[in-house]
Design a protein around this motif. Structure first.
Motif, short mmCIF file in Angstrom:
data_model
loop_
_atom_site.label_atom_id
_atom_site.label_comp_id
_atom_site.label_asym_id
_atom_site.label_seq_id
_atom_site.Cartn_x
_atom_site.Cartn_y
_atom_site.Cartn_z
N THR A 70 -3.73 9.39 10.56
CA THR A 70 -3.37 8.11 11.15
C THR A 70 -3.98 6.96 10.36
O THR A 70 -3.31 5.95 10.08
CB THR A 70 -3.81 8.04 12.63
N TYR A 71 -5.23 7.10 9.98
CA TYR A 71 -5.88 6.05 9.21
C TYR A 71 -5.19 5.88 7.85
O TYR A 71 -4.94 4.76 7.41
CB TYR A 71 -7.36 6.37 9.03
N GLU A 72 -4.89 6.98 7.21
CA GLU A 72 -4.20 6.91 5.92
C GLU A 72 -2.85 6.21 6.06
O GLU A 72 -2.49 5.35 5.25
CB GLU A 72 -4.01 8.30 5.32
N GLU A 73 -2.11 6.54 7.10
CA GLU A 73 -0.83 5.87 7.36
C GLU A 73 -1.02 4.37 7.56
O GLU A 73 -0.23 3.57 7.05
CB GLU A 73 -0.15 6.47 8.59
N ASP A 74 -2.05 4.00 8.29
CA ASP A 74 -2.31 2.58 8.54
C ASP A 74 -2.68 1.84 7.25
O ASP A 74 -2.24 0.71 7.02
CB ASP A 74 -3.38 2.39 9.60
N VAL A 75 -3.49 2.45 6.41
CA VAL A 75 -3.86 1.81 5.15
C VAL A 75 -2.65 1.71 4.24
O VAL A 75 -2.44 0.70 3.57
CB VAL A 75 -5.04 2.53 4.46
N GLU A 76 -1.81 2.74 4.23
CA GLU A 76 -0.57 2.69 3.45
C GLU A 76 0.33 1.57 3.95
O GLU A 76 0.94 0.84 3.15
CB GLU A 76 0.16 4.03 3.52
N THR A 77 0.44 1.42 5.27
CA THR A 77 1.24 0.34 5.86
C THR A 77 0.66 -1.01 5.45
O THR A 77 1.40 -1.93 5.08
CB THR A 77 1.29 0.46 7.39
N PHE A 78 -0.66 -1.14 5.52
CA PHE A 78 -1.31 -2.37 5.08
C PHE A 78 -0.93 -2.68 3.64
O PHE A 78 -0.53 -3.80 3.31
CB PHE A 78 -2.83 -2.26 5.23
N ALA A 79 -1.10 -1.70 2.75
CA ALA A 79 -0.83 -1.91 1.33
C ALA A 79 0.62 -2.32 1.11
O ALA A 79 0.91 -3.21 0.31
CB ALA A 79 -1.18 -0.66 0.53
N GLU A 80 1.52 -1.68 1.83
CA GLU A 80 2.95 -1.97 1.67
C GLU A 80 3.32 -3.35 2.21
O GLU A 80 4.07 -4.09 1.58
CB GLU A 80 3.76 -0.89 2.41
N GLU A 81 2.79 -3.69 3.37
CA GLU A 81 3.21 -4.93 4.03
C GLU A 81 2.36 -6.15 3.67
O GLU A 81 2.87 -7.27 3.72
CB GLU A 81 3.21 -4.72 5.54
#
Length: 133
Positions: free
Chosen positions: A23-34
């Motif tokens: 979940t944390y990895e997904e959130d950081v990926e979302t941060f990086a993307e958005e």
């Protein structure tokens, strides 16, 4: 709006599970993307689960390793800032056991700026240029 409930963070500070990590990895990926759409983007290390360094250090390290990996994979910067003091230094290097004295905040900011500079390549932080004449 990222609700805390149901995201896998509930007890991550005390019990790091695979769900916490994913979940944390997904959130950081979302941060990086958005959020990292500009010319430079930097994530700084954090204390992830709070400031209870006796109870959560391995999980703090795991969260920071995930963030560092994601940011590097996405071509963004990562600044390590919590290596300037350890548990035994908190009385000497922080105002209240959590917030560092100004000289450490200065170093913290310089590390973030240096990570941004790696992406921007302006020459402003290497002592050259600046165009001041």
């Amino acid at each position: 709006d990222w609700p805390k409930e149901g995201r896998g963070y509930g007890d991550c500070g005390e019990s790091m599970t695979k769900r916490c990590e994913e979940t944390y990895e997904e959130d950081v990926e979302t941060f990086a993307e958005e959020m990292c759409k500009g010319k430079a983007c930097v994530w700084r290390s954090g204390s992830c689960c709070g400031d209870n360094k006796d109870k959560w250090p391995p999980n703090i390290a795991k969260f920071n390793a995930i963030a560092k990996d994601v940011m590097k994979k996405t071509g963004n910067g990562y600044a390590e800032v919590f290596d300037m003091w350890g548990k035994n230094d908190l009385g000497k290097k922080t105002v209240d056991g959590t917030h560092p004295y100004p000289q450490y905040y200065h170093e913290w900011n310089m590390r973030v700026l240096k990570e941004a500079e790696k992406q921007l390549r302006t020459g402003c932080l290497d002592g050259g240029g600046g165009g001041g004449g």
